[in-house]
Enzyme design. Structure first.
Site, PDB file in Angstrom:
ATOM      1  N   GLY A 637       8.661  73.443  61.902  1.00 22.90           N
ATOM      2  CA  GLY A 637       9.855  74.231  62.157  1.00 22.90           C
ATOM      3  C   GLY A 637      10.009  75.427  61.246  1.00 22.90           C
ATOM      4  O   GLY A 637      10.698  76.397  61.577  1.00 22.90           O
ATOM      5  N   GLU A 638       9.382  75.396  60.073  1.00 19.77           N
ATOM      6  CA  GLU A 638       9.526  76.496  59.125  1.00 19.77           C
ATOM      7  C   GLU A 638       8.712  77.691  59.589  1.00 19.77           C
ATOM      8  O   GLU A 638       7.577  77.546  60.049  1.00 19.77           O
ATOM      9  CB  GLU A 638       9.067  76.049  57.737  1.00 19.77           C
ATOM     10  CG  GLU A 638       9.866  74.876  57.177  1.00 19.77           C
ATOM     11  CD  GLU A 638       9.334  74.439  55.818  1.00 19.77           C
ATOM     12  OE1 GLU A 638       8.689  75.285  55.151  1.00 19.77           O
ATOM     13  OE2 GLU A 638       9.558  73.282  55.446  1.00 19.77           O
ATOM     14  N   SER A 639       9.281  78.864  59.398  1.00 19.24           N
ATOM     15  CA  SER A 639       8.618  80.087  59.872  1.00 19.24           C
ATOM     16  C   SER A 639       7.301  80.347  59.155  1.00 19.24           C
ATOM     17  O   SER A 639       6.334  80.815  59.767  1.00 19.24           O
ATOM     18  CB  SER A 639       9.561  81.289  59.688  1.00 19.24           C
ATOM     19  OG  SER A 639       9.916  81.432  58.312  1.00 19.24           O
TER      20      SER A 639
END
Length: 1432
Positions: A637-639
């Site tokens: 989920g982290e960019s």
């Protein structure tokens, strides 16, 4: 007017022969002997002439044509069609009909073909012309050898496929259409069909399909005939496939393959204004005019596959309800495809383009239609896949895996919305596959043992097992169907065992060092030894990887450490190995994998790039590649993590598919854009969706500053909108659907996967397979057997049970066989304590129980070698039958008495006295009548005290069935044939018997318990006797059980009786064969000595009889002293037992008579036993005297042994010492008997002692031995006798005076006999004084209160004789100092006390004169003679 118009139905005048019979044999048949083509050419001309007449006759009926015949002069007005027909009639009989094959067929076909092509003729005329052509074709008027046959055939096809006629009414039109189908089919069935070109064959098929496609608006008859004709055409064409050359020309039909993720269906076109499918053929290709072969077959097969795409092209899903989906076309196409595959068979693999169609387009459509709601379509799809498996499975490895994973397993479980009918069809298909001999074995070898494939075998086996379980419901057809599949699988395994050699135990596989698991290869797949090792290694790796995945899901660090410990990852982790672990291991938590790959750690970044490097994106669309990549893990989920993941992906994609992209940055930006589009389109929270124009506008100038093609972006947009890229795994999907991207990946993998392993009829992998499915299989069959009510289901389950037993035994899976036995025994109802009041009747009425019982004992008799703990359950059943009185009489028999005796006699061994049951009188209560016939007699008898009703016919029938069942079980064979059991199984059987018998109780147990214990002991003894060659395995167990019984019993009982006589029987039977175990066997008889006094007394006589038999039969086999000690101890005990003493002494006499069985090992033991019998007052005195004689006669053996040891060398002295010791013990024993109260025994003992002391010339006795015998035997005996005479009453010891005289004579004789040897001893003086001392005591002894006159007379005489002898030998003389003291002085010092007169009588002359001495010497010789007379 017009070309072939396909409109409304309904015509009858059509020859339906070729359709009605359904003949699928496409090989042209030879014409009958009386057919026109087998007669002369003239007959053929006549036949053609009649056809011309028929056409002309029909034409005349038409007003248009009849007007041209107004007058004979109007011939010039004839239409060209009529002219050609008349011309043919004129020429027919002018041809050389004897050479018919040289006549160009086009000459007699053209007039008819012109009529067919003409648009001026009506339907009736065209129909007759078609019938004429059909007749010419079917009667084989010409064949492939006829001149210009190719032009003729081509002309026929061209004419018929372009048929024109005027439609007058619908029925006439249908008649013509049917005739057209007939003619086209006749063309393909004709012998001349081989000259048809690829183009013409395709035209024929296309024309037929046009008829089929338009027949829906016409009559049902035309519909059926058209479809059947199409089917027949396909069969005719593909029947030739095995015969045609396997060379494909690259110039043949270009068929687009799905290489880039786009769905391309080649030449199939569906016009917007017409739903008719037309097969468009390329023009101008040389191959189209060559004789037909592979090119047309490829195109036709492609056409058939394309028919399956209609549903998608018209925007309809196959999962739509049956009402919404017309299943007609798919079923029609699938049926023809199935026929093509059936006829083409394995020849298809020789033609790459046909094979490519099957691998890609056909199988993709089969996967799609496999999920159809229509059971008919699903059934047909499964039939096609089964045919493909049978013929082409080598080339369809991954396709078959996908079909089972995505279709069969999904539908058969019924968890994913499948209807009952779908489940049933899927299960039926699965069962059909399971019936294939090597299907499951190949699934295991190729898929379960491949780390990149799913465990299809395991999944299918579990599915069958689970589906056979009725959960809270009655047994259904689905349960039975699943059972059939399960039994089919194990039956195939059992069948493979029939041809297999005996299986050796395989060592467990372990990896000793690290090897990259994804690089393990097999050098030679044709060598079973090599590929077997390979697949086992791969399966081991796969299992370890799955365990590692489980550890990884709980703790990634520990998971990697586990794999390092199992040598699947290197000790020092490298990025490639971890990446391959993530890529090829099923069951990993995709969230954890995504987090690991997205981590910023340098090692994780390296793993990410290695992970991306495992994908093949060559020539693949970007969205398809991205789908494949993101399906293997969950995108973080982290960019920043997303950035790293997409960078790795873009770099790999650009490296393999740069085509349209300028650089990897363009790939990265476009990938980001696709992810955003996917979120926008498929996230319900996004209300305003991105349009195509928005997407194109967002991706401007990303391709190195330039725009990407609009069409390219548009295609990507619609692909994402239509199919979501799943970035989160769906936990509810157990078996994933086959998406387009997955199919592309499958096709790519199929080119790189390991070769398909074809298994033969040997059980290479059955051990591993059966170990996986055995538990669920036994449970499933057992549950169905429990729920079943019909006999056919019972029998099917029994077949399954027996197959499981056979496989378990062959592969040494003892635990599995034990579980099977435990499960089966429950169904016998014999373990149910709460059976009906009439258990025999209830058992006879219960088919399931009887079948289960038969099966249990079939397994026990056939596969008993591999039963371990299961013996307990089997014995529980046997004991139950025993209690019911249903066992055969010989169950507990060792079944070896007669046969062994016969065998031993024939081999020269003496026939031994077997201890049969009849030899053992029962000491306990007689056992109640047993056996099934006994039960019958009880049932049929009428008790006067308690009248019973007569049994009904049903009861009698039930009893009869029970009897038959027990007979079929052959229960006695378990024990009589136990000699063939494996040692481990035999030992477990013995332990099971001991366990079933229970622990013996000191107090009286219940009759049932004792009966059970006795019966088990009988069986234990039986198997012991039957396994004499393996007695070492059994003996300790058997001995401990019997010892426990003997030592725990304080009162006589049937159990202890059986134990005691059982141990005797074992010894008697086994001693002749097991000399090395003789000591152990005989030591066991010491148990008899430990019997409680009450028990021993009750059975003493019978025990003695058995010991006597044992001795008589096996005396030569008893070698050790320990063994003889046991025997003589048993015999000695009987000396004081009234009933047993006679038999015991008889056995002892057998041993000692004439020394036949005496040996140094048993000599002293027998002497001691004889002494006890001599001392015993049980019985007559004669037995005591006989015992004394045996003791005295035994010296013969001592003499013989002394002679035999002279050549023994260094050991001679030791052996002699032993013999001297035996002699000393003998005389000491006799000395004890000289003190017996009984006069006869006492005196006989003295005589025997004298014999033993005097008759020992052959024994090497030393002077020291004689000195010791005087001191410990003779002197002690004299002293004891003297004490008895003085202290005991005359009543107890009668005539002691005679005994004392006898003793004195013995002393004198032995002393004089040994005088010469003893006189040289230093202690002779002491010995002599001892003699004098005893003689003094005897001359002074008082018997009955007064001195004995007889002794007073005898002793001086004996003494005088002794002095004379000593004087004559110079031993006793004046001034002699022999012995250190003055013998002369000491002698007369003693003699002066009780016989002073002897000096003057013996030494009367002058002692100092030598001459006097000589005179005395002469006198002494005469005195010796006189002394001998006195003594005598």
């Amino acid at each position: 007017m017009g070309r072939l118009r396909l409109q409304n139905p309904g015509i009858n005048p059509i020859d339906e022969e070729s359709f009605a019979d359904g003949d699928t044999d496409q090989t042209p048949k030879d014409p009958p002997a009386n057919s026109p083509c087998s007669s002369s050419g003239h007959a053929l001309a006549c036949m053609i002439n009649s056809e011309v007449s028929a056409v002309l006759a029909v034409m005349r009926r038409n007003v248009r044509w009849s007007g041209r015949y107004a007058s004979a002069a109007d011939d010039y007005l004839d239409h060209s069609l009529i002219q050609s027909l008349k011309s043919l009639r004129r020429q027919l009989f002018s041809w050389d009909t004897s050479r018919w094959s040289s006549i160009d067929p086009i000459l007699y076909l053209r007039p008819f073909l012109d009529v067919i092509r003409s648009d001026e003729t009506g339907a009736p005329i065209t129909g007759v012309a078609l019938s004429s052509v059909h007749k010419i074709l079917t009667l084989e008027v010409f064949d492939a050898r006829t001149a210009h046959v190719d032009d003729a055939m081509h002309a026929v096809v061209d004419a018929v496929t372009s048929c024109r006629f005027e439609v007058t009414d619908p029925s006439s039109e249908e008649a013509v259409l049917m005739k057209i189908l007939q003619v086209l089919l006749a063309c393909m069935k004709s012998r001349a069909s081989m000259v048809l070109s690829n183009q013409h064959v395709c035209t024929i098929v296309n024309t037929c399909f046009r008829v089929v496609n338009q027949a829906g608006t016409k009559g049902e008859l035309l519909q059926r005939i058209s479809r059947n004709t199409m089917h027949e055409l396909v069969r005719c064409i593909f029947l030739r496939l095995p015969e045609v050359a396997g060379v494909e020309k690259n110039q043949a039909f270009g068929m687009s393959q799905m290489e880039n993720g786009n769905w391309n269906y080649g030449s199939l076109a569906v016009p917007a204004d017409d739903t008719t499918v037309r097969l468009e053929m390329p023009n101008g290709m040389k191959l189209m005019v060559e004789p037909y072969g592979i090119p047309c077959m490829v195109e036709i097969f492609h056409f058939l596959c394309s028919l399956l795409n209609i549903v998608e092209q018209i925007g309809m899903s196959p999962r739509t309800s049956p009402m919404a989906l017309d299943e007609d076309v798919p079923l029609f196409a699938l049926g023809m495809i199935n026929s093509a595959i059936e006829l083409g068979g394995s020849s298809i693999r020789k033609h790459p383009k046909l094979l490519a169609l099957i691998q890609d387009e056909l199988f993709r459509n089969l996967m799609q239609f496999g999920l159809s709601m229509s059971p008919l379509i699903l059934s047909t799809v499964c039939s096609i896949v089964l045919n493909l498996y049978c013929h082409l499975r080598i080339e369809l490895k991954l396709q078959i895996e996908a079909f089972f994973s995505c279709v069969i397993l999904r539908l058969a479980q019924g968890k994913y919305g499948a209807s009952f009918h779908q489940q049933e069809v899927a299960m039926e298909a699965l069962v059909d596959f399971c019936r294939q001999k090597t299907f499951m074995a190949e699934m295991y070898a190729n898929l379960d043992c491949d780390i990149t494939c799913s465990n299809v075998f395991e999944d299918l086996a579990n599915l069958l097992s689970r589906s056979a379980f009725p959960v809270n419901c009655p047994l259904s057809t689905m349960h039975i169907l699943s059972l059939e599949g399960l039994i089919a699988v194990i039956q195939r395994m059992a069948d493979r065992i029939n041809n297999a050699p005996p299986r050796s135990q395989q060592s467990p596989l372990e990896l000793d060092e690290y090897t990259p698991f994804w690089t393990v290869k097999c050098e030679n797949y044709s060598d079973p030894e090599q590929w077997l090792k390979f697949v086992r290694c791969k399966k081991y790796i796969k299992r370890r990887l799955m365990i590692g995945a489980d550890h990884f899901n709980r703790d990634p660090k520990k998971g990697l450490e586990f794999l390092q410990g199992n040598h699947l990852l290197p000790e020092k982790l490298d990025p490639q190995s971890v990446a391959c672990f993530f890529r090829y291991t099923a069951g990993l938590d995709k969230n954890l994998v995504g987090d690991f790959l997205g981590n910023h750690d340098d090692f994780c970044v390296q793993v990410l790039h290695e992970f991306a490097g495992t994908f093949d994106f060559q020539d693949m669309n970007l969205d398809t590649a991205l789908r494949l990549f993101l399906e293997t893990f969950r995108l973080p989920g982290e960019s920043q993590k997303i950035q790293r993941v997409l960078e790795a992906f873009s770099e790999r994609y650009y490296e393999q598919s740069p085509h349209i992209l300028a650089n990897k940055d363009a790939a990265l930006l476009l990938s980001y854009s696709l992810i955003m589009l996917n979120t926008d389109q498929h996230n319900v929270q996004v209300k305003k969706k991105m349009t195509e124009e928005d997407f194109i506008r967002n991706n401007r100038h990303i391709n190195g500053g330039n725009d990407l093609p609009r069409e390219y972006l548009s295609e990507l947009y619609h692909s994402i909108c239509k199919n979501e890229i799943r970035t989160t795994p769906d936990p509810g999907i157990g078996f994933p659907e086959m998406s387009p991207s997955r199919w592309i990946d499958l096709l790519r993998k199929s080119k790189k996967t390991t070769p398909y392993i074809v298994c033969d009829s040997l059980p290479y992998l059955d051990h591993d397979m059966f170990a996986i499915m055995s538990g669920p299989t036994i449970a499933a069959i057992s549950v169905v057997f429990d729920y079943a009510e019909h006999e056919d289901v019972f029998l099917a389950c029994v077949d399954g049970f027996l197959a499981v037993a056979k496989i378990s035994a062959y592969h040494h899976l003892e635990d599995v066989l034990d579980d099977l036995v435990v499960s089966l025994c429950k169904f016998t109802t014999l373990l149910n304590a709460s059976m009906a009041e009439e258990p025999v009747t209830a058992f006879g009425d219960d088919t399931k129980a009887r079948l289960a019982t038969e099966t249990v004992f079939i397994i026990a008799n056939t596969y008993g070698d591999h039963i371990r703990t299961g013996w307990r359950n089997i014995l529980d059943c046997i004991l139950r039958l025993h209690k019911l009185g249903l066992l055969p009489a010989r169950v507990a028999s060792d079944a070896a008495d007669d046969t062994e005796l016969l065998a031993d006699t024939t081999h020269g061994k003496p026939a031994l006295n077997s201890l049969a049951t009849s030899h053992i009188p029962s000491m306990g209560t007689p056992r109640r009548s047993s056996g099934l016939m006994g039960r019958f007699s009880q049932l049929l008898s009428l008790d006067t005290e308690e009248p019973r009703t007569q049994p009904t016919e049903q009861q009698l029938a039930a009893h009869q069935r029970t009897l038959q069942t027990i007979q079929k079980c052959h229960i006695d064979s378990i024990f009589t044939e136990s000699k063939f059991l494996h040692a481990d199984s035999l030992l477990q059987l013995a332990r099971a018997l001991i366990w079933a018998a229970g622990r013996p109780q000191k107090v009286t147990s219940s009759p049932d318990d004792e009966d059970t214990a006795v019966f088990c002991l009988e069986l234990l003894i039986a198997i012991t006797l039957n396994n004499r060659d393996r007695i070492f395995h059994l003996w300790q167990t058997v001995y401990e059980h019997i010892a426990n019984i003997v030592q725990s019993t304080v009162m006589p009982s049937a159990l202890v009786e059986k134990a005691v006589f059982g141990i005797l029987r074992i010894c008697q039977r086994l001693l002749p064969y097991k000399e090395n175990l003789a000591d152990e066997l005989l030591r066991s008889l010491q148990l008899v000595l430990k019997l409680d006094a009450r028990v021993a007394d009750a059975y003493c006589e019978n025990i003695t009889q058995e010991v006597s038999r044992l001795v008589k039969a096996n005396a030569t086999h008893i070698k050790s002293q320990m063994g003889w000690k046991t025997i003589t101890s048993l015999l000695s005990i009987t000396a004081r037992h009234t009933e047993a003493s006679e038999v015991g002494f008889e056995a002892l006499t057998f041993i000692m008579s004439e020394g036949s069985h005496l040996s140094p090992a048993n000599y002293l033991l027998c002497i001691e036993a004889s002494r006890q019998f001599a001392e015993s007052r049980v019985g007559h005195t004669d037995r005591s005297t006989h015992a004394l004689d045996l003791m005295a006669e035994s010296t013969i053996c001592l003499v013989r042994w002394s002679q035999e040891i002279k050549d023994a060398g260094d050991e001679a002295e030791n052996l002699s010492e032993g013999i001297r010791d035996m002699w000393l013990k003998l005389v000491q024993a006799l000395k004890r008997l000289t003190l017996d109260q009984r006069e006869e025994v006492r005196n006989h003992a003295l005589s025997s002692l004298q014999k033993c002391l005097s008759g020992v010339d052959g024994i090497c006795l030393l002077p020291a031995s004689w000195l010791h015998s005087f001191e410990s035997v003779i002197f002690m005996m004299l002293d004891d006798l003297l004490e008895i005479a003085q202290s005991q009453s005359q009543k107890d010891y009668r005539n002691m005076e005679g005994t004392l005289m006898h003793a004195m004579k013995l002393l004198s004789r032995i002393f004089l006999q040994l005088l010469q040897e003893l006189s040289g001893l230093s202690s002779f003086c002491k010995l002599w004084l001892g003699v004098l001392s005893r003689m003094e005591k005897y001359i002074k002894v008082k018997v009955r209160g007064k001195r004995s006159e007889k002794l007073q007379e005898l002793v001086p005489e004996l003494l005088k004789n002794m002095l004379l002898v000593m004087k004559s030998k110079g031993i006793l003389a004046k001034r002699s100092t022999i012995g250190g003291d003055s013998l002369w002085e000491l002698t007369w010092l003693h003699l002066n006390n009780f016989a002073p007169f002897l000096q003057s009588e013996v030494f009367a002359g002058e002692l100092e004169q030598d001459s006097g001495n000589h005179a005395q010497s002469d006198g002494s010789h005469s005195a010796v003679e006189d002394g001998g007379q006195v003594e005598g």
